[in-house]
Motif scaffolding. Structure first.
Motif, mmCIF file in Angstrom:
data_model
loop_
_atom_site.group_PDB
_atom_site.id
_atom_site.type_symbol
_atom_site.label_atom_id
_atom_site.label_comp_id
_atom_site.label_asym_id
_atom_site.label_seq_id
_atom_site.Cartn_x
_atom_site.Cartn_y
_atom_site.Cartn_z
ATOM 1 N N GLU A 98 6.812 -7.350 9.122
ATOM 2 C CA GLU A 98 6.858 -8.562 9.606
ATOM 3 C C GLU A 98 5.630 -9.108 8.947
ATOM 4 O OE1 GLU A 98 9.373 -11.248 9.747
ATOM 5 O OE2 GLU A 98 7.634 -11.807 8.707
ATOM 6 N N GLY A 106 13.802 -17.920 10.353
ATOM 7 C CA GLY A 106 14.118 -19.000 9.830
ATOM 8 C C GLY A 106 15.117 -19.352 11.543
ATOM 9 N N MET A 274 18.966 -14.001 2.892
ATOM 10 C CA MET A 274 19.234 -15.088 1.576
ATOM 11 C C MET A 274 18.832 -14.346 0.642
ATOM 12 S SD MET A 274 21.320 -17.029 2.328
ATOM 13 C CE MET A 274 20.829 -18.744 1.404
ATOM 14 N N ARG A 284 23.529 -21.151 -1.160
ATOM 15 C CA ARG A 284 22.816 -21.620 -0.041
ATOM 16 C C ARG A 284 24.278 -22.102 0.804
ATOM 17 N NH1 ARG A 284 18.441 -25.730 -0.017
ATOM 18 N NH2 ARG A 284 17.704 -24.073 1.783
ATOM 19 N N GLY A 286 22.938 -23.285 5.015
ATOM 20 C CA GLY A 286 22.698 -24.071 5.520
ATOM 21 C C GLY A 286 22.204 -24.118 6.203
HETATM 22 O O1 AHZ Z 1 7.636 -14.000 7.855
HETATM 23 C C1 AHZ Z 1 9.299 -13.644 6.565
HETATM 24 C C2 AHZ Z 1 10.878 -14.280 7.836
HETATM 25 O O2 AHZ Z 1 10.071 -13.898 9.409
HETATM 26 C C3 AHZ Z 1 9.808 -12.416 6.871
HETATM 27 N N1 AHZ Z 1 8.544 -12.561 5.283
HETATM 28 C C4 AHZ Z 1 8.318 -12.622 3.714
HETATM 29 N N2 AHZ Z 1 8.056 -12.439 2.760
HETATM 30 C C5 AHZ Z 1 7.755 -10.870 3.366
HETATM 31 C C6 AHZ Z 1 6.795 -9.782 3.529
HETATM 32 N N3 AHZ Z 1 5.920 -8.617 3.682
HETATM 33 C C7 AHZ Z 1 7.133 -8.705 4.469
HETATM 34 N N4 AHZ Z 1 6.579 -9.460 2.144
HETATM 35 C C8 AHZ Z 1 8.223 -10.853 4.801
HETATM 36 N N5 AHZ Z 1 7.805 -9.527 5.929
HETATM 37 O O3 AHZ Z 1 10.714 -12.066 6.316
HETATM 38 C C9 AHZ Z 1 11.894 -12.555 7.099
HETATM 39 C C10 AHZ Z 1 12.860 -13.760 6.266
HETATM 40 O O4 AHZ Z 1 13.403 -14.573 7.593
HETATM 41 P P1 AHZ Z 1 14.210 -16.032 7.062
HETATM 42 O O5 AHZ Z 1 14.358 -16.263 8.125
HETATM 43 O O6 AHZ Z 1 13.458 -16.387 6.078
HETATM 44 O O7 AHZ Z 1 15.044 -14.980 6.084
HETATM 45 P P2 AHZ Z 1 16.858 -14.110 6.986
HETATM 46 O O8 AHZ Z 1 17.619 -14.374 5.238
HETATM 47 O O9 AHZ Z 1 16.382 -13.303 7.947
HETATM 48 O O10 AHZ Z 1 17.375 -15.863 6.906
HETATM 49 C C11 AHZ Z 1 17.491 -17.192 6.351
HETATM 50 C C12 AHZ Z 1 18.523 -17.961 6.624
HETATM 51 C C13 AHZ Z 1 18.688 -18.730 5.755
HETATM 52 S S1 AHZ Z 1 18.124 -20.428 4.933
HETATM 53 C C14 AHZ Z 1 19.713 -21.110 4.774
HETATM 54 C C15 AHZ Z 1 19.133 -22.036 3.743
HETATM 55 O O11 AHZ Z 1 18.226 -21.996 3.046
HETATM 56 O O12 AHZ Z 1 20.128 -22.363 3.480
HETATM 57 N N6 AHZ Z 1 20.394 -20.562 5.410
HETATM 58 C C16 AHZ Z 1 20.143 -19.630 6.249
HETATM 59 C C17 AHZ Z 1 21.303 -19.276 7.459
#
Ligand code: AHZ
Length: 309
Positions: A98, A106, A274, A284, A286
């Motif tokens: 991470e 998020g 995502m 997306r 949301g």
């Molecule tokens: O820090 C980032 C976050 O904790 C981590 N990350 C990104 N690039 C990285 C890298 N090396 C290590 N190169 C990295 N870690 O990845 C994590 C991504 O978590 P997130 O909450 O952004 O993504 P998710 O796909 O688990 O959840 C998305 C939630 C969303 S966005 C959305 C919208 O925009 O409509 N809707 C929802 C439910």
């Protein structure tokens, strides 16, 4: 007798992870939990604190240089995946990388910096599995604070003995091997401490490190300063022609597309959450999180399928 007393004292002393020779074995620590002004701690040497951390951190790095599964990104999708996989397959060495200091991505808030978190059915089953309370609103449920979901899930994941989380560590690249026919396969990740990765433009070369694994699960979220890391790297490495790019918001289309589309997009690499929307060009959703849970679970099942065949 005397011997069992000495053994008991040794066992108590061993708990303090002593620097050799400084505190004699068998020392009876004069501790006292008292909040009237006489609270006394067990004695400590500064080096003991350093060694307690260093030993564990570098043992983890050494052992996890070869992992069974690497999960990149500890957001809601990555953590759901880690929990499902690690709890069902205790023999697998699962390493989560991470980039942020704080895992959770998020999922510390619902949407627009508001606290409640909406999860569409049937993903509410996962909340019952990890023990998070919610209000039932018919087609969906609401957790009173997204941080309750994220902190509970994180604590469950970290309590599993086969999981190692390295936070403040960024994946900077993918390891891509070619077989004798020229067929390419993702075989690991290239890592660096995030503060080092952030300084590549200001310092001369600070080389990274590697972790190899038969399965990499990328969960780095949609495009942003760090997001969609592996999907973008597939394009620049020539393994994917172009990104589909995340489309506009449509909750009813987006959530099933992400869960059902979660798969091994290139040999050795599964995309979940995502990040997949950037690869596939799906909508997306949301602030509704059922698809992140469902996609994480699907990614875990895909990893098992790959490892078992
Ligand atoms: O820090 C980032 C976050 O904790 C981590 N990350 C990104 N690039 C990285 C890298 N090396 C290590 N190169 C990295 N870690 O990845 C994590 C991504 O978590 P997130 O909450 O952004 O993504 P998710 O796909 O688990 O959840 C998305 C939630 C969303 S966005 C959305 C919208 O925009 O409509 N809707 C929802 C439910």
């Amino acid at each position: 007798g005397r011997q069992s007393e000495i053994d008991a004292l040794r066992a108590a002393a061993a708990k303090y992870d002593r620097v050799d020779d400084h505190v004699p074995v068998g020392t009876k620590y004069d501790v006292l939990e008292d909040y009237q002004g006489s609270y006394r701690f067990a004695p400590i040497e500064e080096a003991q604190v350093s060694r307690a951390m260093i030993k564990r951190y570098f043992t983890n790095m050494y052992e996890r240089a070869i992992s069974d599964v690497v999960i990149v990104g500890a957001g809601s999708a990555g953590l759901s995946c880690a929990y499902h996989l690690a709890s069902r397959r205790p023999e697998l060495k699962i390493t989560i990388i991470e980039a942020s200091v704080a895992p959770g991505g998020g999922a510390w808030l619902g949407g627009q910096l508001m606290t409640a978190m909406v999860i569409r059915k049937p993903a509410d089953r996962f909340l019952r599995e990890i023990g998070v309370e919610y209000e039932d609103e018919g087609p969906f449920v609401v957790v009173k604070h997204a941080a309750l979901f994220t902190s509970t899930l994180l604590s469950k994941v970290l309590a599993l003995p086969n999981v190692v989380l390295m936070n403040a560590t960024a994946v900077e690249d993918l390891i891509i091997h070619s077989d004798f026919e020229g067929k390419q396969r993702v075989a690991g990740v290239v890592t660096n401490w995030t503060l080092v990765a952030l300084n590549h433009d200001t310092q001369s070369c600070m080389d990274p490190n590697t972790i190899t694994a038969p399965v990499i699960i990328s969960a780095t979220g949609h495009d942003g300063p760090m997001g969609a890391f592996s999907a973008k790297r597939l394009v620049s490495a020539g393994l994917l022609k172009e990104l589909g790019n995340m489309r506009g918001l449509d909750m009813n289309r987006a959530e099933p597309a992400i869960v059902n589309g979660t798969r091994e997009v290139t040999p050795g690499l599964i995309l979940t959450g995502m990040e997949l929307s950037e690869h596939d060009g799906s909508n997306r959703m949301g602030p509704t999180f059922g698809a992140m849970i469902g996609s994480g679970i699907k990614a875990a099942e895909e990893a098992v399928r790959i490892l078992d065949t």
